[in-house]
Every structure is written in structure tokens, then in C-alpha cells.
Design a protein around this motif. Structure first.
Motif, PDB file in Angstrom:
ATOM      1  N   PHE A 278      -9.174  -1.835  -2.181  1.00 35.48           N
ATOM      2  CA  PHE A 278      -9.060  -1.088  -3.035  1.00 35.48           C
ATOM      3  C   PHE A 278      -9.689   0.030  -3.330  1.00 35.48           C
ATOM      4  O   PHE A 278     -10.819  -0.119  -3.724  1.00 35.48           O
ATOM      5  N   ASP A 279      -9.257   1.682  -3.055  1.00 39.10           N
ATOM      6  CA  ASP A 279      -9.723   2.517  -3.310  1.00 39.10           C
ATOM      7  C   ASP A 279      -9.718   3.155  -4.704  1.00 39.10           C
ATOM      8  O   ASP A 279      -9.282   3.027  -4.673  1.00 39.10           O
TER       9      ASP A 279
ATOM     10  N   LYS B 151     -10.315  -6.743  -3.031  1.00 37.78           N
ATOM     11  CA  LYS B 151      -9.606  -7.472  -3.698  1.00 37.78           C
ATOM     12  C   LYS B 151      -9.174  -8.663  -3.808  1.00 37.78           C
ATOM     13  O   LYS B 151      -8.256  -9.479  -2.239  1.00 37.78           O
ATOM     14  N   PHE B 152      -9.241  -9.197  -4.451  1.00 41.58           N
ATOM     15  CA  PHE B 152      -8.814 -11.470  -4.445  1.00 41.58           C
ATOM     16  C   PHE B 152      -7.570 -11.131  -5.277  1.00 41.58           C
ATOM     17  O   PHE B 152      -7.089 -10.039  -6.431  1.00 41.58           O
ATOM     18  N   ILE B 153      -6.450 -11.914  -5.231  1.00 44.83           N
ATOM     19  CA  ILE B 153      -5.583 -12.596  -6.326  1.00 44.83           C
ATOM     20  C   ILE B 153      -5.868 -13.710  -6.656  1.00 44.83           C
ATOM     21  O   ILE B 153      -6.877 -14.242  -6.554  1.00 44.83           O
TER      22      ILE B 153
ATOM     23  N   LEU C 151     -10.584  -7.713 -13.839  1.00 47.35           N
ATOM     24  CA  LEU C 151      -9.951  -8.787 -13.511  1.00 47.35           C
ATOM     25  C   LEU C 151      -8.314  -8.268 -14.025  1.00 47.35           C
ATOM     26  O   LEU C 151      -8.270  -7.155 -15.210  1.00 47.35           O
ATOM     27  N   ILE C 152      -7.229  -7.258 -13.275  1.00 49.16           N
ATOM     28  CA  ILE C 152      -6.582  -6.258 -13.246  1.00 49.16           C
ATOM     29  C   ILE C 152      -5.045  -7.691 -13.720  1.00 49.16           C
ATOM     30  O   ILE C 152      -4.832  -7.808 -12.971  1.00 49.16           O
TER      31      ILE C 152
ATOM     32  N   GLN D 123       0.286  -0.162 -10.225  1.00 48.24           N
ATOM     33  CA  GLN D 123       0.931  -0.040  -8.617  1.00 48.24           C
ATOM     34  C   GLN D 123       0.175  -0.724  -7.524  1.00 48.24           C
ATOM     35  O   GLN D 123       0.501  -1.449  -7.055  1.00 48.24           O
ATOM     36  N   ALA D 124      -1.133  -1.234  -7.568  1.00 47.29           N
ATOM     37  CA  ALA D 124      -1.721  -2.003  -6.699  1.00 47.29           C
ATOM     38  C   ALA D 124      -1.272  -3.573  -6.659  1.00 47.29           C
ATOM     39  O   ALA D 124      -1.118  -4.582  -6.038  1.00 47.29           O
ATOM     40  N   ARG D 125      -1.325  -3.763  -8.523  1.00 47.74           N
ATOM     41  CA  ARG D 125      -0.829  -5.650  -8.849  1.00 47.74           C
ATOM     42  C   ARG D 125       0.396  -5.487  -8.676  1.00 47.74           C
ATOM     43  O   ARG D 125       0.746  -6.130  -7.117  1.00 47.74           O
TER      44      ARG D 125
END
Lengths: 159, 159
Positions: free
Chosen positions: A7-8, A14-16, A61-62, A73-75
Motif C-alpha cells: 500500500f503506497d 498490507k495484511f487483513i 489498523l484500518i 478505499q484500500a480496505r
């Protein structure tokens, strides 16, 4: 966790994760004092090339309630790229709680493919240091990369 | 680190490290307040069986000056089982320091095969909890094993 790409800006890893998981709850409690206790490391060993990477930095943490547009948006995009099997785990019974005895608990209707579950979080690791060890060298090679104010520098050190 | 087998009692996980390494120095500084900050986890993922193990417990660093006989004996035996290539790394220049420019620094005489280098330490992880996740289950199976006063108990939890 599984590495889910970059992710820039700053090539964040990036992880979930599930907001009900131990790692998310631990991070949310740390948010009282951000930037101090959210240091984390991701380590890889590649057996074929015999290389080891230790990427250190801070975690972000998002959650569903984060306001930053690019993060939301990335989420959302990451959720949309997942399989139904991956998505359904976020509406399973609470991770780590006593095993549910309801046979239907792990077979809920598939969640919406577009709108992420409230439980679904992105976890971003902002890299600030990388320790790279090449075991194949003669003797071995080891480099420390360090980011200070966004500028990376490199130092060769003894393995 | 590389898993080097078990040490009894209590099926302790055995690793080796150099007393000059960051991990050993960190543990030695923690010895001021033992049992509090020496908590550690060893994690494995086995791709073929799709099982994940997270073994948690406390660390015990066995240095050249430890007095406990069984620990010193294990330290000596582990040293003797290593290859010359493995042993020689303990007389290399200090790990993590600026790369030595002396071409001979990484080609010292092979150390004694019987008597461990002063830098050579055993690192024991005394397991107190195991989180075992089987991704192959339908849906998935996850068990938490916990040791209290040497007695292990098991609980099935949600994945």
C-alpha cells in the motif's frame, strides 16, 4: 497472517485481520498511546535463495470507522478482491472464544461482496528498518536499511 | 533462529545464539527483572498439512557462566553436534557491527570441537501455551493448550 501486497505511499505491507481478533484488540488498546507500543516486525525466510528479511516498523489498523479516504478505499478494494471463503470468516463466531456448538454458526449467508463486514480491518505495516541476511554469501552478507524522515540509508554489517 | 530439538524436562524448545547478538543482549538486560519481559513465541506454518502452531512461553538463556549442570551439559552437547561451519560463526567479528574490512576476520582457525566458544549460548523456550490452528478443517479447527503448574489443559475455540 498472510501478506496481501503493498500500500503506497512508503511501500506499506498490507495484511487483513478481524477486529475481534487478539491482535486487533491489542492494537486498539495501544491506540491510547500511539506510536510507542505498535512496533512490529514481519520476517521471511526464503529457503531457495537462503535469504532472510526482517522488516520492522509501526502498525496502523484500518477499521470500519477510520476516516482517511485512501485507507477506506484500500480496505474496500482488499475486501472485494477476496474469495467468498475468505470473506465469510469475518461473520463467523468470535475468534478465540469457546467453540460454537451451533452447526449453522460457520455456515452463515455469504456476506456482501462489495461492502466490507464491520469486522474486517486492514493492517498496514509502515517499514522503518529492514535487516537483510544472505546466508549464501562467503561468508555471509548482511545489510541494515534504515528510513529516517523518509530517506533510506544502508549499512553493511557483520552477519 | 533454527529449531535445534527438545530439552527436557517440560519439552523446552532449543535454539542457539551468540551472546553478542541483539537477542542475547536484550535478554541479558531483561534479567534484571526475570520472568516479566522474557515472554516469547515461536510460530510455525506447515504448508502441506496447512497447520499453524504458536508456542508461547518464557526464554532461558544459557551462557558460558551458567551454573546449572544439566544446562551446561546440554550447551556442550549441542556445540559438539554442530558442523565446523556452524561453530566458526561464533568466533567471527561481532554480529551487527560495521562490516569488518579484514579479509581474514571471517576465516579464523576452527574453534575447539569439544569446548564451546565463550560466545555460544543455548536459548530455551519453556512452553506455557500452544495455539494450534488447522486450516484444513471444515470449517477450521483451533485448539488452545495451556500449562498451569505443569498440567496441560485443552480448549476448543473458534478459529
Amino acid at each position: 497472517v498472510v501478506f496481501r501486497g503493498w500500500f503506497d505511499p512508503h511501500s506499506q505491507l498490507k495484511f487483513i485481520t478481524d477486529i475481534r481478533s487478539a491482535k486487533a484488540m491489542s492494537l486498539l488498546s495501544l491506540n491510547l498511546d500511539p506510536g510507542v507500543l505498535d512496533w512490529a516486525e514481519a520476517c521471511w525466510y526464503f529457503p531457495k535463495t537462503r535469504e532472510q528479511f526482517r522488516v520492522s516498523g509501526t502498525l496502523n489498523l484500518i477499521t470500519a470507522t477510520c476516516n482517511e479516504t485512501s485507507h477506506q478505499q484500500a480496505r474496500q478494494e482488499t475486501w472485494q478482491q477476496m474469495s467468498d471463503n475468505g470473506r465469510i470468516q469475518f461473520v463467523w463466531p468470535t475468534p478465540g472464544a469457546d467453540r460454537s456448538t451451533d452447526p449453522q454458526a460457520f455456515a452463515p449467508p455469504a456476506p456482501d461482496q462489495k461492502q466490507p463486514s464491520e469486522n474486517f480491518c486492514l493492517l498496514l505495516l509502515i517499514p522503518l528498518a529492514v535487516d537483510h541476511l544472505e546466508l549464501r554469501g562467503e561468508p555471509q552478507n548482511r545489510c541494515l536499511y534504515t528510513s529516517i524522515a523518509g530517506e533510506w540509508s544502508m549499512a553493511q554489517v557483520n552477519p
